[in-house]
Write a protein that holds these residues in place. Structure first.
Motif, PDB file in Angstrom:
ATOM      1  N   SER A 181       0.814  -8.770  -7.967  1.00  0.00           N
ATOM      2  CA  SER A 181       0.527  -7.462  -7.160  1.00  0.00           C
ATOM      3  C   SER A 181       0.039  -7.798  -5.465  1.00  0.00           C
ATOM      4  O   SER A 181       0.239  -7.478  -5.058  1.00  0.00           O
ATOM      5  CB  SER A 181      -0.471  -7.143  -8.129  1.00  0.00           C
ATOM      6  N   ARG A 222       2.108  -9.691  -3.832  1.00  0.00           N
ATOM      7  CA  ARG A 222       3.263  -9.331  -3.667  1.00  0.00           C
ATOM      8  C   ARG A 222       3.804 -11.107  -2.465  1.00  0.00           C
ATOM      9  O   ARG A 222       4.028 -10.608  -0.994  1.00  0.00           O
ATOM     10  CB  ARG A 222       3.799  -8.195  -2.634  1.00  0.00           C
ATOM     11  N   TYR A 274       1.864  -9.652   6.489  1.00  0.00           N
ATOM     12  CA  TYR A 274       0.821  -8.988   6.922  1.00  0.00           C
ATOM     13  C   TYR A 274       0.232 -10.944   6.652  1.00  0.00           C
ATOM     14  O   TYR A 274      -0.575 -11.140   5.707  1.00  0.00           O
ATOM     15  CB  TYR A 274       0.254  -8.483   5.714  1.00  0.00           C
ATOM     16  N   THR A 301      -6.327  -6.746   4.996  1.00  0.00           N
ATOM     17  CA  THR A 301      -7.695  -7.506   4.077  1.00  0.00           C
ATOM     18  C   THR A 301      -6.402  -7.220   3.053  1.00  0.00           C
ATOM     19  O   THR A 301      -6.331  -6.510   2.311  1.00  0.00           O
ATOM     20  CB  THR A 301      -8.478  -6.150   4.246  1.00  0.00           C
ATOM     21  N   HIS A 326       0.043   1.225  -6.121  1.00  0.00           N
ATOM     22  CA  HIS A 326       0.440  -0.223  -5.504  1.00  0.00           C
ATOM     23  C   HIS A 326       1.245  -0.357  -7.405  1.00  0.00           C
ATOM     24  O   HIS A 326       2.228  -1.734  -7.227  1.00  0.00           O
ATOM     25  CB  HIS A 326      -0.665  -1.322  -5.810  1.00  0.00           C
ATOM     26  N   GLN A 381       4.587   0.277  -6.635  1.00  0.00           N
ATOM     27  CA  GLN A 381       5.363  -0.443  -5.862  1.00  0.00           C
ATOM     28  C   GLN A 381       6.560  -1.750  -6.129  1.00  0.00           C
ATOM     29  O   GLN A 381       6.960  -2.466  -5.853  1.00  0.00           O
ATOM     30  CB  GLN A 381       4.866  -0.918  -4.535  1.00  0.00           C
ATOM     31  N   ILE A 403       2.639   3.799   0.942  1.00  0.00           N
ATOM     32  CA  ILE A 403       1.215   2.498   2.393  1.00  0.00           C
ATOM     33  C   ILE A 403       1.469   1.334   2.597  1.00  0.00           C
ATOM     34  O   ILE A 403       2.925   0.977   1.703  1.00  0.00           O
ATOM     35  CB  ILE A 403       0.153   2.638   0.652  1.00  0.00           C
ATOM     36  N   PRO A 404       0.677   0.513   2.829  1.00  0.00           N
ATOM     37  CA  PRO A 404       1.875  -0.983   2.933  1.00  0.00           C
ATOM     38  C   PRO A 404       1.740  -1.626   0.980  1.00  0.00           C
ATOM     39  O   PRO A 404       0.891  -1.287   1.013  1.00  0.00           O
ATOM     40  CB  PRO A 404       0.710  -1.993   3.644  1.00  0.00           C
ATOM     41  N   ILE A 405       2.875  -2.670   0.677  1.00  0.00           N
ATOM     42  CA  ILE A 405       3.100  -3.232  -0.270  1.00  0.00           C
ATOM     43  C   ILE A 405       1.380  -4.135  -0.453  1.00  0.00           C
ATOM     44  O   ILE A 405       1.068  -4.710   0.684  1.00  0.00           O
ATOM     45  CB  ILE A 405       4.513  -3.603  -0.158  1.00  0.00           C
ATOM     46  N   GLY A 406       1.370  -4.537  -1.803  1.00  0.00           N
ATOM     47  CA  GLY A 406       0.282  -5.853  -1.985  1.00  0.00           C
ATOM     48  C   GLY A 406      -0.850  -5.208  -1.889  1.00  0.00           C
ATOM     49  O   GLY A 406      -2.135  -6.083  -2.483  1.00  0.00           O
ATOM     50  N   GLY A 407      -1.463  -3.935  -1.956  1.00  0.00           N
ATOM     51  CA  GLY A 407      -2.993  -3.774  -1.748  1.00  0.00           C
ATOM     52  C   GLY A 407      -3.194  -4.152  -0.188  1.00  0.00           C
ATOM     53  O   GLY A 407      -4.464  -4.168  -0.201  1.00  0.00           O
ATOM     54  N   VAL A 408      -2.068  -4.875   0.730  1.00  0.00           N
ATOM     55  CA  VAL A 408      -2.826  -4.960   1.827  1.00  0.00           C
ATOM     56  C   VAL A 408      -3.249  -4.041   2.327  1.00  0.00           C
ATOM     57  O   VAL A 408      -2.851  -2.398   2.341  1.00  0.00           O
ATOM     58  CB  VAL A 408      -2.059  -5.804   2.992  1.00  0.00           C
ATOM     59  N   ILE A 409      -4.779  -3.598   3.533  1.00  0.00           N
ATOM     60  CA  ILE A 409      -5.293  -3.339   4.176  1.00  0.00           C
ATOM     61  C   ILE A 409      -5.245  -3.107   5.697  1.00  0.00           C
ATOM     62  O   ILE A 409      -5.396  -4.574   5.646  1.00  0.00           O
ATOM     63  CB  ILE A 409      -6.679  -2.414   3.738  1.00  0.00           C
ATOM     64  N   ASP A 410      -4.518  -3.042   6.347  1.00  0.00           N
ATOM     65  CA  ASP A 410      -3.836  -3.647   7.719  1.00  0.00           C
ATOM     66  C   ASP A 410      -4.620  -2.414   8.999  1.00  0.00           C
ATOM     67  O   ASP A 410      -3.981  -2.580   9.867  1.00  0.00           O
ATOM     68  CB  ASP A 410      -2.360  -2.893   7.636  1.00  0.00           C
TER      69      ASP A 410
END
Lengths: 326, 394, 102
Positions: free
Chosen positions: B102, B104, B203, B213, B226, B229, C9-16
């Motif tokens: 999850s 990714r 990221y 984050t 999510h 996705q 929204i960004p993948i992976g639950g990432v907050i950018d």
């Protein structure tokens, strides 16, 4: 020259984003955890480190990163409850490896900092923490010890003090709350090889900063246990976070000391101590205990315990003086 | 069938083959905890590290839970990170297996399949991998040591593709492959290095200029998005796998696909299975073909994402399909059977279908068992709702 | 805030977006409001140091000394820790109801 907060104020002003943790987080009013995070990050930044933080599941984690919001302006990773030490072992090793492969510059000065509550440290995360320390990862692990599973509503942990009223070890007609004594986590971590471990209190910022500085410059893993008053479940006023922390130090409840590669040093020796009852009385979580008919007996035992522990700490300091194990 | 040039090949165990794939990939970080029968992979790799053959930093973690946690941290940091495990180790990782997917993070993990307790057992079955089939990982299954080697290399490219960004499990049967010696044709180091290339960073945590984050608290307002996705990423994996396989074929001459048909052109009776048992099935197909039976086999290389269309393509209109499962789903149909049966719901001409569970806890599967299952199909003796067992004492 | 779809929204639950929490105003939680008497204030910075919400506004004067300016009421949750640590009692906590008119 050691870092001091006037100088920090000069540097950071109101720009919390330069510290690493900013406004808009949803921790309870008066919570100790963001103060601990702020103290740690400010010291790291002031010393020129690039902090990369890891969080164990807990109050500080959930309240600062409610998607799509984040209160962090430094790189942040939360993986799960019991594994922040392993996760940060991975992050730290990645940096080491990427430097070795020439993919990031050698001179990048990271500060890998793990933040975890007592549940994630004393209990479910202890194995992962021990592994991280044993393997010697250069990570500073900061425990914000609010002495219970406060994020989920005040359940007992291995860090909960004797007699505290929690939902899973309540003060009942027969059992006087938690009967066991809080684990001595700093001694457990300090007993590993090549580690710097210390207690800290927000009521003594100079001592706190000095320990963070020592930890970050330490060539190996480091651990700081910071007492983190929980206004909600310690049943104290929102404004009492600092005063209760101070009482904890003044009553020998939370002695300030460090273990540097086996060498004990008591970093603060108050000239006069207050009786433990003052610390207990200041908090509603001990009220059910103190209302019991056998309260005096229990409090006396606890007083005896903190006295003995203090004597023992001084003895250890004396016995280990200059006897670094490595 | 794979064409292996015996002159160019080396006789190695599956563990040695996989460890060498890892050596050639040279990930930045390997965090692993030994567990039978995965242990020799970690041992070989640790030796490569100790001898300076690879620059990889190895983290000798104190548990599999920490192994997966550390590779999650390393991968998030921007490193190429790998681990390997088996059975109880994979089960201990379980929580973080989901988090890796999850978040990714394109982690590649050889899984040396072993029965998941209890009672404790160290031998092969697929109960470990099946317990992770809904975790969001791509799952590949190797029939041979050559495939275990190839798929490990190929998996890196699939996992790291920017439209995929999913972790991959490369499954190889415990002991049968991991400790069994077979000829493996190794690619030259530089060819593998060029094929896997440098990892594309998405990221990276160590980019302190652009702090991100990872792992926020994701509630009812965004969690679902999510997850959607992740569904999409699996679709992408399905679309891109043939491309990656084609590129791998260019460097190796070995062709991979979602499934591998064996003597299927005119086959009326088809057996479907995962992993090393396919070699035995192929042997039985040859044997029965000599006797004039129109039998064939369909090997599943990719179990997640499940290649439904390929299954339908190959199985539509056959007289009967026999599905072999090396794991059980207590109280429900066996995992592979359930998936094949579900895929055939949409077939225009549905074959008869039967479920056979075999080989639990390393129980041997012999040609006679497979022949027996084929004969059931040929004799019209298949019951769609009956789970049968091969090699089990009554 | 309009909720975004899964493709946005960004993948992976990432907050950018670092520090995005500042869009969430915790000041609405406040029951007690800190008021500073700058005549009493010695600019010792203890309130700034302890504020768990980073809600103390400061500046640095021409002598390079940090100066207390006031509070960021968008974020101040009214815990009163600033008033508690203030060595000269320059901060008073007043019921928020007194400020309803503003």
């Amino acid at each position: 020259m050691p870092v001091n907060y006037i100088d920090m104020a000069r540097t950071f002003k109101s720009n919390a984003e330069q510290v690493g943790i900013v406004q808009g987080h949803r921790l309870c009013p008066g919570c100790g955890a963001p103060i601990i995070a702020k103290f740690t990050l400010m010291t790291a930044k002031k010393l020129g480190f690039e902090p990369v933080v890891g969080l164990a599941t807990g109050c500080l984690e959930v309240s600062t990163t409610i998607y799509p919001y984040t209160a962090w302006t430094v790189p942040y990773i939360h993986n799960a409850f019991e594994n922040v030490a392993a996760t940060m072992s991975g992050v730290e090793t990645a940096a080491k490896s990427l430097k070795k492969f020439g993919e990031i510059p050698e001179d990048r000065k990271f500060a890998f900092i793990a933040f975890a509550g007592d549940g994630g440290t004393y209990d479910i995360g202890l194995q992962s923490l021990s592994g991280m320390v044993e393997r010697g990862h250069k990570v500073l692990y900061v425990l914000y010890d609010n002495e219970g599973y406060m994020n989920t509503g005040n359940q007992r942990s291995g860090g909960t003090p004797t007699g505290s009223n929690t939902t899973t070890a309540p003060v009942g007609k027969v059992i006087p709350g938690k009967v066991q004594i809080k684990k001595s986590i700093v001694d457990i971590i300090g007993a590993h090889e090549g580690v710097y471990a210390a207690t800290a209190s927000i009521s003594d910022p100079a001592d706190f900063f000095a320990k963070v500085e020592k930890a970050l410059n330490f060539d190996g893993p480091s651990f700081i246990a910071a007492l983190s008053p929980c206004t909600r479940f310690w049943r104290i006023p929102d404004s009492a976070t600092n005063s209760v922390s101070k009482l904890a130090v003044e009553t020998k409840y939370w002695p300030l000391y460090e273990i540097d590669r086996g060498v004990y040093r008591v970093t603060r020796k108050p000239r006069q101590f207050k009786p433990l009852i003052e610390f207990l009385k200041a908090q509603g979580r001990f009220k059910p205990l103190l209302s019991r008919p056998d309260a005096d007996e229990i409090v006396n035992k606890l007083q005896e315990y903190v006295d003995k522990r203090w004597e023992r700490l001084l003895a250890l300091e004396e016995a280990t003086k200059d006897k670094y194990l490595r | 069938m794979m064409n292996i040039d015996l002159k160019k090949s080396k006789a190695v165990t599956g563990a040695e083959a996989v460890a060498n794939a890892m050596r050639q990939i040279e990930p930045h970080v390997v965090a692993a905890y030994p567990i039978t029968p995965q242990t020799p992979i970690v041992e070989y790799f640790a030796k490569f590290v100790a001898d300076g053959v690879v620059r990889t930093e190895m983290i000798p973690v104190e548990s599999e839970h920490s192994a997966m946690s550390a590779v999650v941290g390393a991968a998030a940091a921007g490193a190429r990170a790998m681990t390997a495990t088996s059975a109880n180790g994979l089960a201990l990782m379980h929580e973080i297996v989901y988090i890796a997917a999850s978040s990714r993070l394109p982690i590649v993990m050889p899984v040396v399949n072993r029965a998941l307790s209890g009672p404790i057992n160290i031998h092969c079955d697929h109960s470990d991998a099946m317990a992770e089939r809904d975790s969001g990982w791509i799952q590949l299954f190797a029939e041979t040591n050559q495939e275990a080697y190839d798929l490990t290399i190929l998996a890196i490219r699939l996992a790291e593709h920017e439209d995929v960004r999913l972790p991959v499990m490369v499954n190889l049967d415990g002991f049968i492959l991991s400790h069994g010696v077979e000829p493996v044709e190794f690619l030259p180091d530089e060819v593998v290095k060029e094929f896997v290339g440098k990892p594309k960073r998405v990221y990276p945590l160590l980019d302190t200029e652009n702090p991100v984050t990872y792992g926020p608290l994701d509630l009812y307002d965004y969690y679902f998005e999510h997850k959607r996705q992740q569904v999409e990423a699996m679709e992408h994996a399905k679309k891109l796998f043939p491309k990656v396989a084609e590129e791998f074929e260019k460097i190796s001459g070995r062709k991979y696909d979602f499934v591998e048909p064996y003597k299927l052109d005119d086959a009326e009776y088809v057996m479907v299975a995962l992993g090393s048992t396919n070699s035995t099935i192929k042997y039985v197909v040859d044997w029965m073909r000599e006797e004039g039976f129109k039998v064939g086999a369909l090997k599943i290389w990719m179990f997640r994402p499940f290649p439904k269309e390929k299954i339908q393509y190959y199985l539509n209109g056959r007289k009967a399909v026999v599905v072999l499962d090396r794991s059980a789903s207590f109280g429900a149909e066996a995992p592979l059977y359930e998936a094949i049966k579900s895929a055939l719901y949409e077939a225009t001409i549905r074959p008869r279908i039967g479920s056979y569970v075999y080989g639990l806890g390393g129980r041997d599967i012999v040609p006679e068992h497979i022949r027996k299952a084929f004969m059931d199909a040929i004799e019209g003796n298949l019951l769609v709702d009956e789970q049968r067992y091969l090699g089990l004492r009554e | 805030m309009a909720l975004k779809g899964w493709k946005e929204i960004p993948i992976g639950g990432v907050i950018d977006e670092p520090g995005k929490s500042r869009e969430y105003h915790t000041g609405t939680w406040r029951v007690l409001r800190p008021i500073v008497d700058l005549d009493k204030c010695t600019h010792c910075m203890l309130c700034w140091l302890y504020c768990p919400d980073m809600a103390i506004e400061i500046t640095v004067n021409e002598k390079n000394r940090p100066q207390m300016v006031g509070f960021m009421y968008d974020y101040c949750k009214g815990c009163g820790l600033c008033a508690d640590v203030c060595p000269v009692n320059a901060i008073e906590m007043k019921p928020e109801t007194e400020f309803l008119e503003e």
